[in-house]
Write a protein that holds these residues in place. Structure first.
Motif, mmCIF file in Angstrom:
data_model
loop_
_atom_site.group_PDB
_atom_site.id
_atom_site.type_symbol
_atom_site.label_atom_id
_atom_site.label_comp_id
_atom_site.label_asym_id
_atom_site.label_seq_id
_atom_site.Cartn_x
_atom_site.Cartn_y
_atom_site.Cartn_z
ATOM 1 N N GLU A 334 1.139 -1.359 0.203
ATOM 2 C CA GLU A 334 -0.394 -0.035 -0.027
ATOM 3 C C GLU A 334 0.755 1.237 0.155
ATOM 4 N N LEU A 335 1.840 1.335 0.607
ATOM 5 C CA LEU A 335 2.986 2.095 1.023
ATOM 6 C C LEU A 335 3.446 2.784 -0.639
ATOM 7 N N LEU A 336 3.938 1.629 -1.395
ATOM 8 C CA LEU A 336 4.325 2.293 -2.560
ATOM 9 C C LEU A 336 3.008 2.353 -3.694
ATOM 10 N N VAL A 337 2.712 2.566 -4.024
ATOM 11 C CA VAL A 337 1.321 2.612 -4.601
ATOM 12 C C VAL A 337 0.647 4.171 -4.102
ATOM 13 N N LYS A 338 0.797 4.242 -2.703
ATOM 14 C CA LYS A 338 0.619 6.093 -2.365
ATOM 15 C C LYS A 338 1.259 6.379 -3.058
ATOM 16 N N LEU A 339 2.666 6.081 -2.535
ATOM 17 C CA LEU A 339 4.501 6.978 -3.048
ATOM 18 C C LEU A 339 3.562 7.072 -4.671
ATOM 19 N N ARG A 340 3.049 6.547 -5.590
ATOM 20 C CA ARG A 340 3.598 6.354 -6.147
ATOM 21 C C ARG A 340 2.123 7.535 -7.093
ATOM 22 N N ILE A 346 0.173 13.988 0.287
ATOM 23 C CA ILE A 346 0.905 14.795 0.904
ATOM 24 C C ILE A 346 0.166 16.257 1.512
ATOM 25 N N THR A 347 0.228 16.604 2.507
ATOM 26 C CA THR A 347 -1.016 18.127 3.310
ATOM 27 C C THR A 347 0.206 19.035 3.106
ATOM 28 N N GLY A 348 -0.617 20.112 3.953
ATOM 29 C CA GLY A 348 0.360 21.906 4.131
ATOM 30 C C GLY A 348 0.632 22.193 3.208
ATOM 31 N N ARG A 349 1.915 22.642 3.206
ATOM 32 C CA ARG A 349 1.914 23.508 1.922
ATOM 33 C C ARG A 349 2.621 23.128 0.299
ATOM 34 N N CYS A 350 3.163 21.353 0.654
ATOM 35 C CA CYS A 350 3.138 21.127 -0.566
ATOM 36 C C CYS A 350 2.159 20.516 -1.209
ATOM 37 N N CYS A 359 9.098 18.800 -8.368
ATOM 38 C CA CYS A 359 9.242 17.876 -6.731
ATOM 39 C C CYS A 359 9.314 17.271 -6.299
ATOM 40 N N SER A 360 7.348 16.097 -6.028
ATOM 41 C CA SER A 360 7.365 15.626 -5.721
ATOM 42 C C SER A 360 7.509 15.755 -4.047
ATOM 43 N N GLY A 361 6.978 17.012 -3.501
ATOM 44 C CA GLY A 361 7.142 16.361 -2.171
ATOM 45 C C GLY A 361 8.209 16.603 -1.361
ATOM 46 N N ASN A 362 9.273 16.138 -2.344
ATOM 47 C CA ASN A 362 10.861 15.687 -1.496
ATOM 48 C C ASN A 362 10.523 14.815 -0.749
ATOM 49 N N PHE A 363 11.820 14.598 0.408
ATOM 50 C CA PHE A 363 11.282 13.242 1.327
ATOM 51 C C PHE A 363 10.854 13.261 2.070
ATOM 52 N N ARG A 364 9.661 12.141 2.146
ATOM 53 C CA ARG A 364 9.129 11.549 3.355
ATOM 54 C C ARG A 364 10.159 11.392 4.183
ATOM 55 N N ALA A 365 10.490 10.860 3.991
ATOM 56 C CA ALA A 365 11.641 10.541 5.426
ATOM 57 C C ALA A 365 12.082 11.390 5.856
ATOM 58 N N ARG A 366 12.136 12.562 5.537
ATOM 59 C CA ARG A 366 12.719 13.658 6.637
ATOM 60 C C ARG A 366 11.574 14.803 7.127
ATOM 61 N N ALA A 367 9.994 14.782 5.963
ATOM 62 C CA ALA A 367 8.979 14.746 6.807
ATOM 63 C C ALA A 367 8.576 13.955 8.107
ATOM 64 N N ALA A 369 11.033 11.898 10.586
ATOM 65 C CA ALA A 369 11.639 12.495 11.162
ATOM 66 C C ALA A 369 11.663 14.105 11.904
ATOM 67 N N VAL A 370 10.323 14.495 11.387
ATOM 68 C CA VAL A 370 11.211 15.806 11.670
ATOM 69 C C VAL A 370 9.749 16.276 12.216
ATOM 70 N N LEU A 371 8.400 15.672 12.132
ATOM 71 C CA LEU A 371 7.059 16.241 12.345
ATOM 72 C C LEU A 371 6.827 15.563 12.670
ATOM 73 N N ASP A 372 6.884 13.923 12.479
ATOM 74 C CA ASP A 372 6.416 12.561 12.668
ATOM 75 C C ASP A 372 4.976 12.287 12.238
ATOM 76 N N ASP A 373 5.443 12.777 10.480
ATOM 77 C CA ASP A 373 4.121 12.979 10.492
ATOM 78 C C ASP A 373 4.713 12.152 8.163
ATOM 79 N N TYR A 374 4.352 11.285 7.690
ATOM 80 C CA TYR A 374 4.799 10.579 6.945
ATOM 81 C C TYR A 374 4.583 11.122 5.830
ATOM 82 N N TRP A 375 3.509 12.034 5.976
ATOM 83 C CA TRP A 375 2.939 12.705 4.507
ATOM 84 C C TRP A 375 2.762 14.560 4.790
ATOM 85 N N ALA A 376 3.602 14.596 5.836
ATOM 86 C CA ALA A 376 3.380 16.538 6.074
ATOM 87 C C ALA A 376 4.428 16.854 5.510
ATOM 88 N N SER A 377 4.520 17.792 4.983
ATOM 89 C CA SER A 377 5.152 18.930 4.245
ATOM 90 C C SER A 377 6.494 18.517 4.602
#
Length: 398
Positions: A334-340, A346-350, A359-367, A369-377
């Motif tokens: 499911e995660l791959l389907v969503k990434l594609r 993806i939420t917020g400014r992105c 840009c495709s919302g840049n790095f989900r891993a960084r969002a 790590a910093v915001l504890d939300d995989y789909w955050a900007s």
């Protein structure tokens, strides 16, 4: 990756055919519709250094139950089946695997291009020659500052000198080699010195990585570079690259892990009324930004498959249980389907950004790590709200 050399001077360099290609537009599970992804294989958790920013949290010894040599051969067979164009062999420190040269040789027999990501400290003349003879296309050696800074980052006195020796051993036999530098608050002051090192040693390539705060890097991510300082750092990288190229240098200079850089360069040229703005915009249009889970993937030392090398917290399957072609392409999780189709999630400014398709919302891993939300900007984006929404249509308009 963003090739500043390509965007500034329209020169062709290693990898540009993958980064800037109209053939990638409709590819959801590879670099093109007829190819698989670039695959990172973190082949061991063992490393002879203890780097502060290691996304793999590598340690002195291999992890229990790492993939065996035979399982490594089987993985390479599966990479061939998936039509993977490039295998990026990483770790830990891949040169600590006793079978690493057997694995490289097998991948080359299968027609897979192999690149090596290493700390360089183990590359003596004999190792450099083996790498060259096996046909490794590129060796990326990590240096995160000049001697004092690098050794502090890597937890070992003498690491800089050993890595520089490894670079020189590669250069001596014409093995393509380059630097990898991760930008943090603790080392960006060394960037001018890195450019001097490039020139002094005639090193042909450098990749400046934006920090993705995963693994041990989470601690560095707790003190991020303020956005205005980040813009100043990128300004400096752009100006130094331009100076290199204007003097006839042929070094390839790239930034990695933040597709904001190309958009920022476009705006910078618009603000300065630089005619190269249109050239940059052309290449932005050919590069779809972050493609984790699409054009790049990762297999770890236990055979777990991840969307990229910074996303060890998200496992898509394991090659010991299922074939890679099923995990990645035919029966994606499911995660791959969503990434594609990430624009739906993806939420917020992105989610409202006019540059999202580039840009495709840049790095989900960084969002995450910093915001504890995989789909955050992605908090690594340093564009202003005006730049996010305008696409520059109102800049320098008469």
């Amino acid at each position: 990756m963003i090739s500043l050399s390509k965007l500034l001077a329209d020169v062709d360099s290693y990898g540009d055919s993958l980064r800037y290609s109209r053939h990638s537009k409709k590819a959801s599970s590879g670099t093109r519709t007829d190819r698989g992804p670039v695959m990172v294989w973190n082949s061991t958790k063992a490393c002879n250094l203890t780097c502060r920013h290691c996304y793999a949290s590598a340690c002195a010894e291999p992890a229990a139950d790492e993939l065996t040599t035979e399982e490594g051969f089987e993985l390479i067979d599966q990479l061939e089946e998936l039509n993977v164009p490039v295998l990026l062999l990483s770790g830990g420190e891949p040169l600590m695997r006793p079978d690493v040269f057997d694995l490289i040789g097998y991948a080359r027999e299968k027609g897979i291009r192999v690149t090596l990501s290493t700390n360089g400290t183990l590359i003596d003349q004999e190792v450099a020659r083996k790498i060259k003879d096996l046909g490794v296309s590129y060796v990326g050696i990590s240096l995160d500052g000049l001697e004092e800074t690098n050794d502090r980052f890597r937890g070992q006195e003498g690491a800089f000198k050993s890595a520089l020796t490894g670079i020189r051993n590669c250069l001596e036999i014409d093995q393509k080699v380059g630097l990898r530098f991760t930008i943090t608050r603790a080392n960006y002051q060394d960037i001018p010195g890195i450019f001097e090192l490039l020139e002094q040693e005639n090193i042909p390539r450098v990749c400046f990585y934006h920090l993705v705060a995963s693994g041990r890097g989470e601690r560095l991510g707790s003190t991020p570079i303020p956005l205005e300082e980040k813009r100043a750092i990128i300004d400096d990288l752009i100006e130094r690259t331009d100076e290199f190229l204007s003097k006839g240098g042929d070094q390839e200079i790239l930034t990695v892990a933040n597709h904001t850089d190309a958009i920022y360069l476009y705006y910078k040229f618009l603000y300065e009324d630089d005619p190269r703005a249109e050239q940059v915009l052309k290449y932005i249009g050919l590069n779809q930004g972050n493609r984790s889970g699409q054009a790049i993937g990762c297999v770890d030392w236990l055979g777990n498959v991840h969307p990229d090398q910074f996303s060890f917290g998200h496992t898509l399957g394991n090659i010991r249980e299922d074939r890679l072609v099923d995990i990645w392409r035919d029966k994606p999780a499911e995660l791959l389907v969503k990434l594609r189709d990430r624009g739906e999630y993806i939420t917020g400014r992105c989610s409202e950004c006019s540059w999202f398709e580039n840009c495709s919302g840049n790095f989900r891993a960084r969002a995450e790590a910093v915001l504890d939300d995989y789909w955050a900007s992605d908090p690594g984006c340093y564009l202003t709200d005006e730049e996010i929404y305008s696409r520059g249509d109102d800049i320098n308009a008469d």
